[in-house]
Design a protein around this motif. Sequence first.
Motif, short mmCIF file in Angstrom:
data_model
loop_
_atom_site.label_atom_id
_atom_site.label_comp_id
_atom_site.label_asym_id
_atom_site.label_seq_id
_atom_site.Cartn_x
_atom_site.Cartn_y
_atom_site.Cartn_z
N LEU A 15 1.10 -1.16 -0.32
CA LEU A 15 -0.14 -0.19 -0.14
C LEU A 15 0.76 1.81 0.29
O LEU A 15 0.53 2.35 -0.98
CB LEU A 15 -0.94 0.33 1.37
N LEU A 16 1.77 1.31 0.91
CA LEU A 16 3.00 2.57 1.07
C LEU A 16 3.23 2.60 -0.48
O LEU A 16 3.95 4.31 -0.85
CB LEU A 16 3.49 2.48 2.53
N ILE A 17 3.79 1.86 -0.49
CA ILE A 17 4.96 2.14 -1.47
C ILE A 17 3.96 2.11 -2.75
O ILE A 17 4.48 3.47 -3.71
CB ILE A 17 5.83 0.71 -1.91
N SER A 18 3.21 1.79 -3.25
CA SER A 18 2.17 2.15 -4.63
C SER A 18 2.10 3.47 -4.44
O SER A 18 1.95 4.14 -5.53
CB SER A 18 1.15 0.89 -4.72
N VAL A 19 1.38 4.01 -3.26
CA VAL A 19 0.57 5.30 -3.23
C VAL A 19 1.88 6.31 -3.94
O VAL A 19 1.75 7.36 -4.51
CB VAL A 19 0.53 5.57 -2.07
N VAL A 20 3.25 5.80 -3.41
CA VAL A 20 4.43 6.92 -3.95
C VAL A 20 5.10 6.92 -5.37
O VAL A 20 5.16 7.33 -5.95
CB VAL A 20 5.65 7.10 -3.03
N THR A 21 4.98 5.35 -5.62
CA THR A 21 5.33 4.83 -6.49
C THR A 21 4.60 5.10 -8.04
O THR A 21 4.51 5.83 -9.05
CB THR A 21 6.12 4.47 -7.20
N ALA A 22 2.94 5.46 -7.81
CA ALA A 22 2.10 5.47 -8.90
C ALA A 22 1.46 6.41 -9.66
O ALA A 22 1.77 6.38 -11.44
CB ALA A 22 0.72 4.30 -8.26
N PRO A 23 2.37 7.84 -9.07
CA PRO A 23 1.93 8.16 -9.93
C PRO A 23 3.38 9.37 -11.09
O PRO A 23 2.46 9.60 -12.31
CB PRO A 23 2.34 10.04 -8.73
N VAL A 24 4.39 8.18 -10.68
CA VAL A 24 5.48 8.60 -11.97
C VAL A 24 5.04 6.66 -12.78
O VAL A 24 6.48 6.73 -13.87
CB VAL A 24 6.30 8.60 -11.37
N VAL A 26 5.15 4.06 -11.49
CA VAL A 26 5.93 2.42 -11.60
C VAL A 26 5.30 1.68 -10.43
O VAL A 26 4.68 2.66 -9.97
CB VAL A 26 7.04 2.84 -10.23
N SER A 27 5.06 0.32 -10.77
CA SER A 27 4.08 -0.37 -10.00
C SER A 27 4.60 -0.67 -8.22
O SER A 27 3.83 -0.63 -7.90
CB SER A 27 4.05 -2.37 -10.64
N GLY A 28 5.89 0.17 -8.16
CA GLY A 28 6.24 -0.08 -6.48
C GLY A 28 6.84 -1.68 -6.73
O GLY A 28 7.56 -1.83 -4.95
N ALA A 29 7.20 -2.44 -7.42
CA ALA A 29 8.12 -3.79 -7.25
C ALA A 29 9.71 -3.86 -6.63
O ALA A 29 9.65 -4.66 -6.31
CB ALA A 29 7.54 -4.32 -8.19
N VAL A 30 10.03 -2.72 -7.25
CA VAL A 30 11.55 -2.18 -7.74
C VAL A 30 11.58 -1.93 -6.09
O VAL A 30 13.22 -2.29 -5.84
CB VAL A 30 11.58 -0.94 -8.22
N PHE A 31 11.06 -1.41 -5.17
CA PHE A 31 11.02 -1.17 -4.11
C PHE A 31 10.58 -2.36 -3.22
O PHE A 31 11.21 -2.58 -2.00
CB PHE A 31 10.50 0.10 -3.05
N LEU A 32 9.92 -3.09 -3.40
CA LEU A 32 8.99 -4.12 -2.57
C LEU A 32 9.96 -5.30 -2.24
O LEU A 32 10.11 -6.07 -1.63
CB LEU A 32 7.17 -4.20 -3.10
N LEU A 33 10.37 -5.35 -3.13
CA LEU A 33 11.14 -6.55 -3.66
C LEU A 33 12.37 -6.95 -2.23
O LEU A 33 12.71 -7.89 -1.95
CB LEU A 33 12.36 -6.94 -4.88
N GLY A 172 11.91 -9.08 -11.33
CA GLY A 172 10.90 -9.71 -10.94
C GLY A 172 10.07 -8.54 -10.70
O GLY A 172 9.35 -7.69 -9.98
N ILE A 173 9.99 -6.63 -11.83
CA ILE A 173 9.42 -6.45 -11.86
C ILE A 173 9.17 -5.93 -12.80
O ILE A 173 8.67 -4.70 -13.22
CB ILE A 173 10.96 -5.29 -11.04
N GLY A 174 8.94 -6.60 -14.47
CA GLY A 174 7.75 -5.84 -14.76
C GLY A 174 8.37 -5.39 -16.24
O GLY A 174 7.85 -5.99 -16.99
N GLY A 175 9.22 -4.54 -15.61
CA GLY A 175 9.92 -4.00 -17.00
C GLY A 175 9.92 -1.97 -16.68
O GLY A 175 10.32 -1.25 -17.26
N GLY A 176 8.29 -2.13 -16.34
CA GLY A 176 8.21 -0.78 -16.43
C GLY A 176 8.27 0.34 -15.38
O GLY A 176 9.04 1.23 -15.65
#
Length: 277
Positions: A15-24, A26-33, A172-176
Amino acid sequence: MDSWTTGLGGFAAGLLISVVTAPVGVSGAVFLLPVQVSVLGVPSPAVTPTNLLFNVVAGPGALLRHWRAGRLGGPLTRLLVAGTVPGVVVGAVVRVFAVPGPRVFRLLIAALLLPLGLWLSLRTLRTLRSQRTVRTLRTLRPGSVDAPGRAPSPRATTALALAVGVAGGVYGIGGGSLLGPVLVGRGVPVAVVAPAALASTFVTSLVGAGTYALLSLFTTGEVAPDWVLGLCCGAGGLIGGYLGARLQPHLPETALRLLLGGLAAGVGAVYAVQVLG
């Protein structure tokens, strides 16, 4: 860490990571891993398909918001998907058979995140400085300053997407999250890149997670995703991604890019110290 605590931790992190990363875009997976590896204890290489599963579950939140705002679709999305989908399949095979060890994997994390974060931060600061110069020149000589540089050609975009898809399949980040900064740096508007990168990440992650699930039938070890944790993280990312996409028009883009660059560089530096120290 028991399953309830792990699930709640994964939900909160997504939740927290996606709120920050989605506006630009980025799915947030790059920081979730790194959170999954160091905090939630997901084994390698299962952490990669678990992260891809997070993208699959979390992606529709931000995509729904972009669709409602009329920002989803277009040729850029098709070009990115055409490159990243075959790339993620190759990356998954490489991840399972060629990069199985946690030490090598952490070194790969550092090698990807550290330069990406530094590049994103420096490019943002350079762009901010250029914008100030442009405003000054326009004040002195109205109409004398040209627009930003050209976007890459369709062929170059697809080739870039293919290379990033391979890296995304391994990581594991999908590439986006890698495509977004590169395309914006080449002059493509963020409003165009963000939904296209998120759509590409969603489709690529769906294919990548399926590839890992298939490979788990023919290999030994932790190859299949951690389904419970991936779903918990994804549920948090689903909500956070929608909120982040909704907030996009109201957030200072420069500050967000600097935050993302700083986070990426910081996480990469930590893993580099752990591996090399």
